[in-house]
Design an enzyme around this catalytic site. Structure first.
Site, PDB file in Angstrom:
ATOM      1  CE  LYS A   1      -8.729   0.208   5.328  1.00 28.17           C
ATOM      2  NZ  LYS A   1      -8.916   1.165   6.143  1.00 28.17           N
TER       3      LYS A   1
ATOM      4  CG  HIS B   1     -13.150   2.630   8.253  1.00 28.90           C
ATOM      5  ND1 HIS B   1     -12.412   1.929   9.190  1.00 28.90           N
ATOM      6  CD2 HIS B   1     -13.322   3.670   8.945  1.00 28.90           C
ATOM      7  CE1 HIS B   1     -12.709   2.171  10.406  1.00 28.90           C
ATOM      8  NE2 HIS B   1     -13.302   3.269  10.357  1.00 28.90           N
TER       9      HIS B   1
ATOM     10  NE  ARG C   1     -10.135   0.154  15.208  1.00 29.30           N
ATOM     11  CZ  ARG C   1     -11.426   0.696  15.788  1.00 29.30           C
ATOM     12  NH1 ARG C   1     -11.216   1.361  16.943  1.00 29.30           N
ATOM     13  NH2 ARG C   1     -12.412   0.610  15.102  1.00 29.30           N
TER      14      ARG C   1
ATOM     15  CB  CYS D   1      -4.222   7.238   6.596  1.00 27.77           C
ATOM     16  SG  CYS D   1      -3.120   7.679   8.306  1.00 27.77           S
TER      17      CYS D   1
ATOM     18  CD  GLN E   1      -2.767   1.396   2.441  1.00 28.45           C
ATOM     19  OE1 GLN E   1      -2.128   2.037   3.273  1.00 28.45           O
ATOM     20  NE2 GLN E   1      -4.025   1.068   2.241  1.00 28.45           N
TER      21      GLN E   1
END
Length: 345
Positions: free
Chosen positions: A141, A171, A229, A102, A72
């Site tokens: 992503k 996400h 996580r 991010c 990535q």
């Protein structure tokens, strides 16, 4: 079967999320052992790669036993991302992923990661530049949008597919949410239900148990789930979800011996890849998670984070097995650690 380029994945694949300072080769090794179907490196700065920065180059390390594995990259400049893509191409991963998700300040507020969500035309140009610069399948992503007023993921998905990406992981939060609140998978489902979307859509956010994974699979119809996580200190989550999806049965919780054996492997891989000083120091943050649920473990944990020799650490881990052998762990959802909690929004 799910396909990304020439990569063949199971019918409902489980992906290890790319997590900065977490998803390194030692951590990926134990996740692969425990059922991760596709894994990604930590994100790598395109600027760092083209400047030949040691830390960035080191993150390109991938191994045959990890495959399929994606590298990535992130950045906010077309030329830099194009050059970085060519460098990645030469390392022969299975795919190249672009990070548009991010949320941390040092990335997003410099026009990279989730910062690109504020400029969708730029996101499309950056993606197009990468697709044109590599022979690898390109995936992305990202998040739902920058904030509640710009949840533009449906438009983003179409436009990124049009320029050639071959899978999209979403996400279920905006950038401004960071990891607060509950992930919203309803927009992920809308992307998946869009008749124009032909590429695999993977959902990410708040999966903390096999039951929740199956519930979200059925409710939102995603092609697979990306887990981040929940895998920290508990790589067994991948096998547990796969087994539950297939059989409806919950696997027994890993025993003390199983937990310690995986912790040992993680330590040894960390020592080998990072060297004796960094490898041991950076492993210290993982012991709490591996040993969670053991009563009166503080004394041992203190030893583990102060010892400086791998042999001594392994001796302490063996002591833990002897003392806690037969201990039964309480089955519960996994506590999701906010590993960016010290990063200012």
């Amino acid at each position: 079967m799910i396909k990304i380029g020439n990569i063949e994945l199971p019918e409902f694949p489980l992906l290890l999320a790319p997590m900065e300072d977490v998803s390194d080769p030692p951590f990926r090794a134990v996740c692969k052992d425990n059922g991760a179907h596709l894994m990604y490196t930590e994100f790598i700065s395109s600027e760092g790669l083209i400047r030949d920065a040691i830390k960035s180059r080191k993150k390109l390390d991938i191994y045959d036993y990890e495959k399929p594995v994606g590298i990535q990259i992130f950045g906010g400049d077309e030329e830099s991302l194009s050059l970085a893509a060519k460098i990645v191409d030469a390392t022969n991963p299975d795919l190249l992923d672009i990070n548009f998700g991010c949320p941390v300040k040092k990335v997003a507020c410099r026009g990279a990661g989730a910062g690109v969500l504020k400029d969708v035309p730029l996101m499309v140009r950056l993606t197009d530049a990468v697709v044109r610069s590599t022979s690898l399948p390109v995936t992305v992503k990202t998040r739902l949008g920058w904030d509640d007023n710009t949840k533009n993921i449906e438009d983003v998905a179409e436009r990124l597919q049009d320029v050639g990406i071959q899978a999209l992981a979403i996400h279920g939060r905006t950038r401004t949410q960071m990891y607060k609140g509950e992930a919203d998978w309803t927009l992920i489902a809308k992307v998946k239900e869009n008749p124009r979307i032909k590429i695999p859509i993977f959902g990410n956010g708040d999966i903390d148990s096999p039951q929740k994974a199956l519930e979200y699979k059925n409710r939102y119809g995603v092609d697979g789930i990306m887990i981040g996580r929940a895998a920290i200190g508990y790589p067994w989550i991948f096998n547990e979800i796969s087994h539950y999806v297939k059989t409806g049965e919950i696997l027994p919780s890993p025993t003390v011996e199983e937990r310690v054996n995986v912790c040992k492997k993680h330590l040894i891989k960390s020592y080998e890849w990072k060297g004796p000083i960094v490898g041991i120091n950076e492993m210290r943050r993982h012991y709490t998670n591996y040993l969670k649920g053991m009563p009166n473990i503080k004394e041992y944990r203190l030893k583990l984070v102060t010892l400086k020799e791998a042999d001594e650490i392994i001796e302490v881990l063996d002591e833990i097995v002897d003392k806690y052998k037969g201990h039964e762990f309480e089955r519960s959802v996994i506590e999701l650690i906010n590993y960016h909690e010290k990063c200012a929004v």
